[in-house]
Design a protein around this motif. Structure first.
Motif, PDB file in Angstrom:
ATOM      1  N   HIS A  41       0.897  -1.269  -0.025  1.00  0.00           N
ATOM      2  CA  HIS A  41      -0.003  -0.057  -0.108  1.00  0.00           C
ATOM      3  C   HIS A  41       0.743   1.150  -0.019  1.00  0.00           C
ATOM      4  O   HIS A  41       2.080   1.411   0.629  1.00  0.00           O
ATOM      5  CB  HIS A  41      -0.902  -0.133   1.250  1.00  0.00           C
ATOM      6  N   ASP A  44      -1.231   4.002   4.736  1.00  0.00           N
ATOM      7  CA  ASP A  44      -1.988   3.088   5.701  1.00  0.00           C
ATOM      8  C   ASP A  44      -3.460   2.881   5.341  1.00  0.00           C
ATOM      9  O   ASP A  44      -3.971   3.885   5.211  1.00  0.00           O
ATOM     10  CB  ASP A  44      -1.794   3.765   7.321  1.00  0.00           C
ATOM     11  N   GLY A  46      -5.784   1.976   6.814  1.00  0.00           N
ATOM     12  CA  GLY A  46      -6.897   2.229   8.187  1.00  0.00           C
ATOM     13  C   GLY A  46      -7.487   1.108   8.728  1.00  0.00           C
ATOM     14  O   GLY A  46      -7.297  -0.015   8.044  1.00  0.00           O
ATOM     15  N   THR A  99       4.643   1.994   1.567  1.00  0.00           N
ATOM     16  CA  THR A  99       4.804   2.425   2.689  1.00  0.00           C
ATOM     17  C   THR A  99       4.333   1.510   3.873  1.00  0.00           C
ATOM     18  O   THR A  99       4.787   1.500   4.960  1.00  0.00           O
ATOM     19  CB  THR A  99       4.448   4.010   3.193  1.00  0.00           C
ATOM     20  N   HIS A 100       3.342   0.692   3.354  1.00  0.00           N
ATOM     21  CA  HIS A 100       2.580  -0.207   4.109  1.00  0.00           C
ATOM     22  C   HIS A 100       2.530  -1.565   3.495  1.00  0.00           C
ATOM     23  O   HIS A 100       2.553  -1.553   2.364  1.00  0.00           O
ATOM     24  CB  HIS A 100       1.264   0.387   4.619  1.00  0.00           C
ATOM     25  N   SER A 102      -0.249  -5.360   3.856  1.00  0.00           N
ATOM     26  CA  SER A 102      -1.171  -5.997   4.488  1.00  0.00           C
ATOM     27  C   SER A 102      -1.199  -7.525   4.087  1.00  0.00           C
ATOM     28  O   SER A 102      -0.660  -8.030   3.291  1.00  0.00           O
ATOM     29  CB  SER A 102      -2.607  -5.318   4.252  1.00  0.00           C
ATOM     30  N   LYS A 116      -2.008  -5.273   9.307  1.00  0.00           N
ATOM     31  CA  LYS A 116      -1.339  -4.441   8.221  1.00  0.00           C
ATOM     32  C   LYS A 116      -0.336  -3.756   9.395  1.00  0.00           C
ATOM     33  O   LYS A 116      -0.231  -3.790  10.634  1.00  0.00           O
ATOM     34  CB  LYS A 116      -2.401  -3.341   7.713  1.00  0.00           C
ATOM     35  N   GLY A 117       0.763  -2.986   8.513  1.00  0.00           N
ATOM     36  CA  GLY A 117       1.750  -2.468   9.217  1.00  0.00           C
ATOM     37  C   GLY A 117       2.531  -1.517   8.163  1.00  0.00           C
ATOM     38  O   GLY A 117       2.561  -1.804   6.910  1.00  0.00           O
ATOM     39  N   ALA A 118       3.479  -0.405   8.861  1.00  0.00           N
ATOM     40  CA  ALA A 118       4.132   0.134   8.023  1.00  0.00           C
ATOM     41  C   ALA A 118       5.512  -0.841   7.516  1.00  0.00           C
ATOM     42  O   ALA A 118       5.842  -1.709   8.193  1.00  0.00           O
ATOM     43  CB  ALA A 118       4.635   1.151   8.914  1.00  0.00           C
ATOM     44  N   SER A 122      10.739   2.298   3.477  1.00  0.00           N
ATOM     45  CA  SER A 122       9.666   2.312   2.344  1.00  0.00           C
ATOM     46  C   SER A 122      10.439   1.572   1.132  1.00  0.00           C
ATOM     47  O   SER A 122      11.372   1.567   0.890  1.00  0.00           O
ATOM     48  CB  SER A 122       9.024   3.748   2.071  1.00  0.00           C
TER      49      SER A 122
END
Length: 142
Positions: A41, A44, A46, A99-100, A102, A116-118, A122
């Motif tokens: 992603h 995020d 969300g 940057t993320h 999932s 999900k996470g960072a 990146s």
């Protein structure tokens, strides 16, 4: 309130390794998921997002299936990580920065995000680049 450490590990093994939790959860569904799908992603997604929310769109991108087995995911100390590097398809065009990531339920479309996470650092995506999540990529249940 929080979960006990043993149950946190049990829950991660249920989701990532398809290991039943005795007397609580089993794999008795008629067609249980055999794979989870890793997506990238650009932001995020969300709490209310799905796997398409802010999903990268470089040319050749596709989610990657990872088996729900202990041979694919390692669960230890309330964390899960891939056993081997997860390589996404090499870009043949386009651009973007992941940057993320999932882990979800669908190979394409609006799949449910389980975790999900960072990503740090990146990942710049585009022509000639093969994005990868290493075995250092962890998800913690706490």
């Amino acid at each position: 309130m929080s979960k006990g450490n043993t149950f946190e590990n049990d829950l991660l093994r249920l989701i990532f390794n398809a290991t039943a939790i005795a007397n609580i959860a089993d794999n008795a569904a008629t067609s249980p998921l055999t794979n989870l799908y890793v997506a990238l992603h650009t932001a995020d997604p969300g709490e209310t997002g799905d796997q398409t929310t802010s999903e990268v769109a470089y040319t050749s991108y596709a989610r990657v299936a990872v088996a729900r087995t202990s041979g694919a995911w390692t669960v230890t100390a309330n964390s899960v990580s891939p056993v081997a590097t997860i390589s996404l398809p090499a870009g043949t065009g386009g651009s973007g920065t992941a940057t993320h990531f999932s882990v979800g339920t669908a190979a394409s479309g609006t799949g449910k995000i389980l975790y999900k996470g960072a990503i740090s650092p990146s990942i710049v995506c585009g022509a000639g680049i093969t994005p990868q999540l290493t075995t250092a990529s962890t998800i913690t249940e706490d």
